[in-house]
Design a protein around this motif. Structure first.
Motif, mmCIF file in Angstrom:
data_model
loop_
_atom_site.group_PDB
_atom_site.id
_atom_site.type_symbol
_atom_site.label_atom_id
_atom_site.label_comp_id
_atom_site.label_asym_id
_atom_site.label_seq_id
_atom_site.Cartn_x
_atom_site.Cartn_y
_atom_site.Cartn_z
ATOM 1 N N MET A 134 0.844 -1.178 0.000
ATOM 2 C CA MET A 134 0.000 0.000 0.000
ATOM 3 C C MET A 134 0.890 1.243 0.000
ATOM 4 N N ILE A 135 0.445 2.255 -0.739
ATOM 5 C CA ILE A 135 1.107 3.557 -0.706
ATOM 6 C C ILE A 135 0.080 4.611 -0.318
ATOM 7 N N THR A 136 0.525 5.597 0.402
ATOM 8 C CA THR A 136 -0.343 6.704 0.769
ATOM 9 C C THR A 136 0.243 7.971 0.174
ATOM 10 N N CYS A 137 -0.607 8.690 -0.518
ATOM 11 C CA CYS A 137 -0.225 9.976 -1.094
ATOM 12 C C CYS A 137 -0.621 11.053 -0.093
ATOM 13 N N VAL A 138 0.350 11.877 0.265
ATOM 14 C CA VAL A 138 0.118 13.013 1.149
ATOM 15 C C VAL A 138 0.277 14.262 0.290
ATOM 16 N N VAL A 139 -0.795 15.024 0.186
ATOM 17 C CA VAL A 139 -0.757 16.251 -0.612
ATOM 18 C C VAL A 139 -0.837 17.427 0.347
ATOM 19 N N ARG A 140 0.166 18.274 0.291
ATOM 20 C CA ARG A 140 0.201 19.494 1.109
ATOM 21 C C ARG A 140 -0.182 20.659 0.205
ATOM 22 N N TYR A 141 -1.229 21.360 0.610
ATOM 23 C CA TYR A 141 -1.735 22.491 -0.162
ATOM 24 C C TYR A 141 -1.432 23.802 0.547
ATOM 25 N N THR A 142 -1.104 24.812 -0.213
ATOM 26 C CA THR A 142 -1.171 26.185 0.256
ATOM 27 C C THR A 142 -2.430 26.741 -0.388
ATOM 28 N N ILE A 143 -3.361 27.169 0.439
ATOM 29 C CA ILE A 143 -4.665 27.599 -0.054
ATOM 30 C C ILE A 143 -4.884 29.079 0.227
#
Length: 102
Positions: free
Chosen positions: A1-10
């Motif tokens: 399993m892989i987990t994608c972590v997306v960090r946003y500047t909003i």
């Protein structure tokens, strides 16, 4: 399993648009073979950071999911929310391997 972590500047002034964008993507990830763990929005502290976490059984299955980004009308519509509103200023993706309790 892989987990994608997306960090946003909003853009904090456009949080409603970001929430619409997030809701669309949570449904799409789940419908296309992944498990979305949710978006984490500003509470206290920095008001312009948000995170998303979602997993796929493998990187190969994540890549199959990504193939639809530019052609699937639902993917295009979800991204249109982001693009037309300007709610996301920047984002970066990191792939992690989860260590889960047994």
């Amino acid at each position: 399993m892989i987990t994608c972590v997306v960090r946003y500047t909003i853009d904090p002034a456009k949080i409603d648009a970001f929430e619409r964008f997030a809701a669309a993507w949570m449904e799409l990830v789940d419908r296309h073979g992944g498990t979305h763990h949710g978006y984490f929005l500003p509470g206290e502290g920095a008001s312009d950071e948000a995170l998303a976490l979602f997993s796929f059984p493998s990187l190969a299955e994540y890549e199959i999911y990504r193939q639809g980004f530019d052609v699937d009308p639902e993917f295009v519509a979800a991204d249109r929310i982001r693009d037309e509103s300007g709610c996301v200023l920047r984002h970066e993706r990191t792939f992690m391997r989860p260590l889960l309790p047994t």
